[in-house]
Scaffold this motif. Sequence first.
Motif, PDB file in Angstrom:
ATOM      1  N   ASN A   3     121.263  51.541 -29.395  1.00 45.89           N
ATOM      2  CA  ASN A   3     119.870  50.336 -29.838  1.00 45.89           C
ATOM      3  C   ASN A   3     119.510  50.130 -31.575  1.00 45.89           C
ATOM      4  OD1 ASN A   3     119.114  51.887 -27.389  1.00 45.89           O
ATOM      5  ND2 ASN A   3     118.612  54.369 -28.438  1.00 45.89           N
ATOM      6  N   MET A   4     118.628  50.047 -31.654  1.00 45.12           N
ATOM      7  CA  MET A   4     117.987  49.213 -33.047  1.00 45.12           C
ATOM      8  C   MET A   4     116.512  49.878 -32.708  1.00 45.12           C
ATOM      9  SD  MET A   4     118.189  45.548 -31.575  1.00 45.12           S
ATOM     10  CE  MET A   4     117.423  45.445 -29.630  1.00 45.12           C
ATOM     11  N   GLN A   5     116.290  49.240 -34.069  1.00 46.78           N
ATOM     12  CA  GLN A   5     114.795  49.833 -34.411  1.00 46.78           C
ATOM     13  C   GLN A   5     113.751  48.534 -34.658  1.00 46.78           C
ATOM     14  OE1 GLN A   5     113.631  52.540 -35.768  1.00 46.78           O
ATOM     15  NE2 GLN A   5     110.888  52.132 -35.612  1.00 46.78           N
ATOM     16  N   LEU A   6     112.925  48.240 -33.884  1.00 50.59           N
ATOM     17  CA  LEU A   6     111.809  47.049 -33.199  1.00 50.59           C
ATOM     18  C   LEU A   6     110.664  47.089 -33.679  1.00 50.59           C
ATOM     19  CD1 LEU A   6     111.209  44.626 -32.027  1.00 50.59           C
ATOM     20  CD2 LEU A   6     110.719  46.714 -29.386  1.00 50.59           C
ATOM     21  N   THR A   7     109.734  46.851 -34.361  1.00 50.04           N
ATOM     22  CA  THR A   7     108.230  46.905 -35.033  1.00 50.04           C
ATOM     23  C   THR A   7     108.036  45.750 -34.639  1.00 50.04           C
ATOM     24  OG1 THR A   7     109.102  48.261 -36.837  1.00 50.04           O
ATOM     25  CG2 THR A   7     107.523  46.829 -37.286  1.00 50.04           C
ATOM     26  N   GLU A  15     101.431  47.093 -33.333  1.00 54.48           N
ATOM     27  CA  GLU A  15     102.019  47.273 -31.789  1.00 54.48           C
ATOM     28  C   GLU A  15     102.961  47.953 -30.613  1.00 54.48           C
ATOM     29  OE1 GLU A  15      99.482  46.254 -29.161  1.00 54.48           O
ATOM     30  OE2 GLU A  15      98.083  46.083 -30.782  1.00 54.48           O
ATOM     31  N   TYR A  16     103.881  48.330 -31.448  1.00 54.60           N
ATOM     32  CA  TYR A  16     106.094  49.203 -31.051  1.00 54.60           C
ATOM     33  C   TYR A  16     105.621  49.324 -31.773  1.00 54.60           C
ATOM     34  CZ  TYR A  16     109.561  50.273 -28.516  1.00 54.60           C
ATOM     35  OH  TYR A  16     110.566  50.833 -28.311  1.00 54.60           O
ATOM     36  N   ASP A  17     106.419  50.717 -32.159  1.00 51.63           N
ATOM     37  CA  ASP A  17     107.544  51.084 -33.669  1.00 51.63           C
ATOM     38  C   ASP A  17     108.185  51.862 -32.917  1.00 51.63           C
ATOM     39  OD1 ASP A  17     108.619  51.516 -35.861  1.00 51.63           O
ATOM     40  OD2 ASP A  17     107.198  52.755 -37.059  1.00 51.63           O
ATOM     41  N   GLY A  18     109.524  52.000 -32.767  1.00 54.18           N
ATOM     42  CA  GLY A  18     110.418  52.768 -32.191  1.00 54.18           C
ATOM     43  C   GLY A  18     111.836  52.144 -31.932  1.00 54.18           C
ATOM     44  N   GLU A  19     113.041  52.614 -31.197  1.00 52.07           N
ATOM     45  CA  GLU A  19     114.187  52.737 -31.107  1.00 52.07           C
ATOM     46  C   GLU A  19     114.037  51.824 -29.237  1.00 52.07           C
ATOM     47  OE1 GLU A  19     116.774  55.308 -30.675  1.00 52.07           O
ATOM     48  OE2 GLU A  19     117.230  55.243 -33.071  1.00 52.07           O
ATOM     49  N   GLY A  46     107.242  30.510 -29.939  1.00 51.90           N
ATOM     50  CA  GLY A  46     106.499  30.195 -29.025  1.00 51.90           C
ATOM     51  C   GLY A  46     105.783  31.257 -28.323  1.00 51.90           C
ATOM     52  N   ARG A  47     104.649  30.375 -27.507  1.00 55.20           N
ATOM     53  CA  ARG A  47     103.800  30.832 -26.717  1.00 55.20           C
ATOM     54  C   ARG A  47     104.637  31.010 -25.704  1.00 55.20           C
ATOM     55  NH1 ARG A  47      98.080  28.630 -24.281  1.00 55.20           N
ATOM     56  NH2 ARG A  47      97.960  29.340 -26.360  1.00 55.20           N
ATOM     57  N   GLY A  48     104.886  32.605 -24.728  1.00 49.02           N
ATOM     58  CA  GLY A  48     105.670  33.341 -23.509  1.00 49.02           C
ATOM     59  C   GLY A  48     105.788  34.670 -23.656  1.00 49.02           C
ATOM     60  N   ARG A  49     106.695  35.505 -22.668  1.00 47.30           N
ATOM     61  CA  ARG A  49     106.563  36.373 -22.132  1.00 47.30           C
ATOM     62  C   ARG A  49     107.601  36.926 -23.282  1.00 47.30           C
ATOM     63  NH1 ARG A  49     105.078  38.902 -17.131  1.00 47.30           N
ATOM     64  NH2 ARG A  49     103.223  37.451 -17.853  1.00 47.30           N
ATOM     65  N   ALA A  50     107.852  37.716 -23.782  1.00 44.49           N
ATOM     66  CA  ALA A  50     109.026  38.745 -24.276  1.00 44.49           C
ATOM     67  C   ALA A  50     109.186  40.561 -23.180  1.00 44.49           C
ATOM     68  CB  ALA A  50     107.960  39.400 -25.138  1.00 44.49           C
ATOM     69  N   LYS A  51     110.732  40.159 -23.394  1.00 47.96           N
ATOM     70  CA  LYS A  51     110.779  41.831 -22.548  1.00 47.96           C
ATOM     71  C   LYS A  51     111.459  42.583 -23.567  1.00 47.96           C
ATOM     72  CE  LYS A  51     114.332  43.433 -18.541  1.00 47.96           C
ATOM     73  NZ  LYS A  51     115.517  42.830 -17.706  1.00 47.96           N
ATOM     74  N   ILE A  52     111.537  43.989 -23.316  1.00 50.10           N
ATOM     75  CA  ILE A  52     111.206  44.856 -24.533  1.00 50.10           C
ATOM     76  C   ILE A  52     112.170  46.160 -23.220  1.00 50.10           C
ATOM     77  CG2 ILE A  52     110.845  46.922 -26.814  1.00 50.10           C
ATOM     78  CD1 ILE A  52     109.907  43.833 -26.986  1.00 50.10           C
ATOM     79  N   VAL A  53     113.442  46.634 -23.434  1.00 48.38           N
ATOM     80  CA  VAL A  53     114.253  47.556 -23.036  1.00 48.38           C
ATOM     81  C   VAL A  53     113.929  48.710 -23.718  1.00 48.38           C
ATOM     82  CG1 VAL A  53     116.176  48.838 -21.641  1.00 48.38           C
ATOM     83  CG2 VAL A  53     115.521  46.158 -21.378  1.00 48.38           C
ATOM     84  N   GLU A  76     111.996  42.836 -36.115  1.00 49.91           N
ATOM     85  CA  GLU A  76     110.434  42.781 -36.412  1.00 49.91           C
ATOM     86  C   GLU A  76     109.825  41.662 -35.504  1.00 49.91           C
ATOM     87  OE1 GLU A  76     108.853  44.010 -41.081  1.00 49.91           O
ATOM     88  OE2 GLU A  76     111.385  43.143 -41.254  1.00 49.91           O
ATOM     89  N   ILE A  77     108.954  41.728 -35.216  1.00 52.03           N
ATOM     90  CA  ILE A  77     108.092  40.097 -34.557  1.00 52.03           C
ATOM     91  C   ILE A  77     106.877  40.725 -34.895  1.00 52.03           C
ATOM     92  CG2 ILE A  77     107.043  39.939 -32.289  1.00 52.03           C
ATOM     93  CD1 ILE A  77     109.932  41.202 -30.441  1.00 52.03           C
TER      94      ILE A  77
END
Length: 86
Positions: A3-7, A15-19, A46-53, A76-77
């Motif tokens: 895993n990696m840390q995502l913010t 909006e999100y802070d976790g693995e 840009g403008r678009g769709r993100a996918k987070i697993v 970080e996003i």
Amino acid sequence: MANMQLTIVTPSGLEYDGEAEFVRVRATTGDVAILPKHIDYAAALGRGRAKIVADGKPREADIDGGMLIVSQDKVEILTSNFLWTE
């Protein structure tokens, strides 16, 4: 799986802070996929769709611009608009 840390941060707050196991976003130059142990990286979004697993479960969201920063297994996003689609 590793895993990696995502913010994910918007002007409205956190909006999100976790693995996460996988992150895909639309950069201004095309889609970018990030996995654990990715090299340091930065890109304009840009403008678009993100996918987070996370925890083996995929989620998608709409993103409208911003920055993606990857450093030492932290992602970080920073975006002006992030809206989960489900």
